[in-house]
Design a protein around this motif. Structure first.
Motif: not given
Length: 680
Positions: A104-113, A213-219, A251-255, A480-485
């Motif tokens: 496996p490869a490390p995931r990229g970081r998420i940064l503020d502006r 930001l969302g979250y991560t987990g096993a596929i 969140g962004i982790e999934a998007q 650009d976020l999942p789950g919008e109503f």
């Protein structure tokens, strides 16, 4: 070689077949025949001059020719295998004794502006082993005692058949360094146990911006099945996943999963005839995913969360339930989301290593307030008085109300008869109000007259709903976020279909329905983001940009690989530009003219602010509090939208939350005292 052996055996069998055919399939024909007419005494066959020697010589010649042909064919085949196809068979042999497994490869970081890390990785050490470790019960027992887990748990990890037999199977992740040191100091007791380096998601600011930001987990197996379906139509350029991979789930982790997910490495191992790994032949290291910069500002995000908490605190002090809410801040000039908070929130780190059923039920349960719900984009509420800006524009466009028209507010409106009378929130009444004053003072009587006029007098009885939809209500914003109503804008057709079990009389659209939606009540549903978009469009004189969180992606060397280009979502045209200016002026009047209870909180700012309060009603619950504002009023840049469920009057709880955010933006905290304000 196995292939050569097969050919040799086949040649020997061919030779045996030829010999058998010569002796047994040729048939017998000797020099004597039997006289069937006179008994069994043999007699000489006439015309046959063959002798025993001649017959035997013929057979030997045939046998020699057959054997020679078979040996020649076999020799040609062996020559072909050894000389012509040697490389091919050598490759087959090499494949039989080597395996390639991925890492496996490390995931990229998420940064503020500004480059501040909101999500990053920390190095971890894990224990792993090949599957043959299951044959060493003593080592498993040692591991079990050292890790403090049942030996059956260790065994299950080693025998995990969802992973390749030649892959290292993780036994324990994020192991303490003291345990690692003990294993390395006693290598003979833990033969076959490998220490592998890895990385794990970490959140420097805890639950901050968790819904974004969302979250991560096993596929999941469903995701793997979906990947198989995609493979049938081609997956060029797509990340290919394996069981056990860590992926974004919200969140962004999934998007932006495909940007954040790195490129897997490869490890080549040599195996014996039973498939057991005996050595490592080579390795191609993995490559980390791309870092992503968001439009979020850490400072403004913290202010959104602090403001929301303060607003809820104010509501609690006033005796309101206030269990949840949302607050967002955006740049109206380009659609950038600068802050987005939702309460209750959650800690994304709870998902690292897998979430328990108990935690999952708590995070999604109504008793705990559904913490996983991002109320800024998926919370659907009555819009309350914040909708009055659009009701006013619709009334002016379709002739349901004019700028010179007035309404008399006594606190009790009877425009549809005494039996159908309705209260204005100010039971003492506002007196005579024109349209601008109706917006500034949020006088319900003015908007009851608008709703009544749309039903009976307007040029289009559904003109109000058309204006709502024109400004984006009832549709997704494409953030650009999942789950919008999408919310809901009710009309006659919707009511008849939605209440299909009701009697026809109850399903019929009536004046009361229009009175309700004119003040943002009844069956209308909007999200905080949708209303933020409406006010951003008003601030920008009809131009709305697609709201977005993605700012840019960074290359491995830290340079910018790609940047988001703002896109217009819609450009709304009013039938008269003066109508929009009337509304914009009225929104500024809400802040500085309606009541000192609001004004005193904004005079300390260096800029003028325009905004609107709202208080929504829902049977059996406390009122819902709204406040939306933008600044500077004459040259808009920043917009803040707040909703607090059961927070009471908008000016009492939602407004303090928004003022906290503006204070952070302009470095001007609110110093005015809060009293028992009842401004709607």
């Amino acid at each position: 070689m196995d292939a050569q052996l097969v050919v040799i055996v086949a040649g020997a069998l061919l030779l045996a077949a030829i010999v058998g055919a010569l002796f047994f399939m040729r048939g017998y024909k000797g020099r004597f025949t039997f006289d069937t007419a006179h008994g069994t005494r043999p007699r000489a066959a006439e015309g046959e001059g063959a002798t025993t020697d001649l017959s035997l010589k013929g057979r030997l010649k045939l046998l020699t020719a057959a054997v020679g042909a078979a040996l020649a064919a076999l020799g040609v085949k062996l020559w072909s295998m050894q000389m012509v196809s040697a490389d091919y068979y050598e490759q087959l042999s090499e494949r039989n004794r080597t395996r390639t497994v991925t890492t496996p490869a490390p995931r990229g970081r998420i940064l503020d502006r500004d480059g501040v890390e909101l999500v990053t990785n920390r190095p971890t050490l894990s224990l792993a082993a090949y599957r043959d470790l299951a044959e060493r019960p003593l080592v498993i027992r040692h591991l079990s005692n050292l890790l403090g887990v049942p030996s059956i748990t260790v065994m299950r990890s080693i025998l995990d058949y969802s992973q390749s037999a030649q892959s290292l199977h993780v036994i324990a992740s994020d192991v303490r360094r003291s345990i690692i040191a003990y294993i390395q100091e006693h290598p003979t007791e833990f033969e076959g146990v490998h220490v592998i380096e890895g990385s794990m998601r970490t959140y420097p600011y805890g639950s901050l911006a968790c819904h974004v930001l969302g979250y991560t987990g096993a596929i999941t197996q469903e995701q793997l099945d979906e990947q198989k379906n995609r493979e049938q139509v081609g997956t060029e350029g797509k990340v290919v996943y394996e069981s056990g991979d860590i992926v974004g789930h919200a969140g962004i982790e999934a998007q932006y999963e495909e940007l954040l997910q790195g490129i897997r490495g490869e490890r080549t191992v040599k195996v014996d005839s039973t498939g057991k790994v005996v050595s490592q032949a080579g390795e191609v290291p993995s490559r980390a995913g791309s870092d992503i910069k968001l439009t979020l500002s850490l400072k403004i995000q913290q202010a959104c969360e602090a403001g929301l908490a303060f607003g809820i605190e104010r509501a609690h002090a006033a005796g309101q339930a206030a269990p949840a809410g949302a607050c967002l801040c955006m740049d109206v000039t380009n659609g950038e989301i600068l802050g987005m908070a939702s309460f209750p929130n959650f800690d994304p780190s709870v998902f690292i290593g897998g979430v328990s059923n108990e935690d999952w039920e708590r995070l999604n349960g109504e008793k705990s307030g559904t913490p996983m719900l991002n109320r800024a984009i998926a919370g659907q509420y009555m819009s309350a008085s914040t909708i009055k800006v659009l009701s006013s524009l619709a009334a002016l466009e379709f002739g349901a109300y004019t700028t010179s028209q007035t309404s008399l507010c006594t606190g009790w409106w009877t425009g549809l008869g005494e039996a159908a009378g309705r209260w204005c929130y100010n039971h003492d009444g506002h007196g005579i109000q024109n349209l601008r004053q109706g917006i500034v003072n949020s006088c319900d009587a003015v908007f009851y007259d608008i709703g009544k006029s749309f039903f009976y007098d307007a040029s289009d009885s559904e003109g109000m709903q058309k204006v709502f939809r024109r400004w984006g209500l009832g549709s997704l914003t494409d953030i650009d976020l999942p789950g919008e109503f999408a919310g809901r804008i009710p009309d006659a057709a919707w009511k008849r279909e939605f209440f299909s079990d009701w009697d026809d009389a109850d399903r019929t659209w009536n004046p009361g329905d229009l009175l309700n939606i004119a003040i943002g009540q009844g069956d209308i549903l909007v999200t905080p983001l949708q209303m933020a978009q409406v006010y951003a469009g008003v601030a920008m004189r009809g131009v709305e940009y697609v709201p977005h969180l993605f700012h840019s992606a960074l290359a491995p060397d830290g340079s910018v690989a790609t940047t988001y280009e703002p896109r217009e979502l819609r450009r709304v045209k009013s039938h008269n530009d003066d109508d929009l200016e009337l509304v914009r002026g009225a929104l500024e009047g809400v802040i500085y003219e309606e009541t000192d209870a609001i004004t005193r909180h904004f005079t300390s700012l260096d800029v003028r602010v325009a905004g609107k309060t709202g208080t929504g009603e829902k049977g059996g619950q406390d009122d819902y509090a709204w406040f939306i504002c933008y600044a500077p009023a004459d040259d808009p840049k920043y917009l803040v939208a707040v909703v607090i469920e059961q927070g009471g009057f908008g000016s009492a709880s939602a407004m303090p939350a928004a003022r906290t955010v503006l204070g952070a933006i302009y470095d001007s905290p609110d110093t005015a005292a809060y009293g028992g304000d009842r401004t709607r």
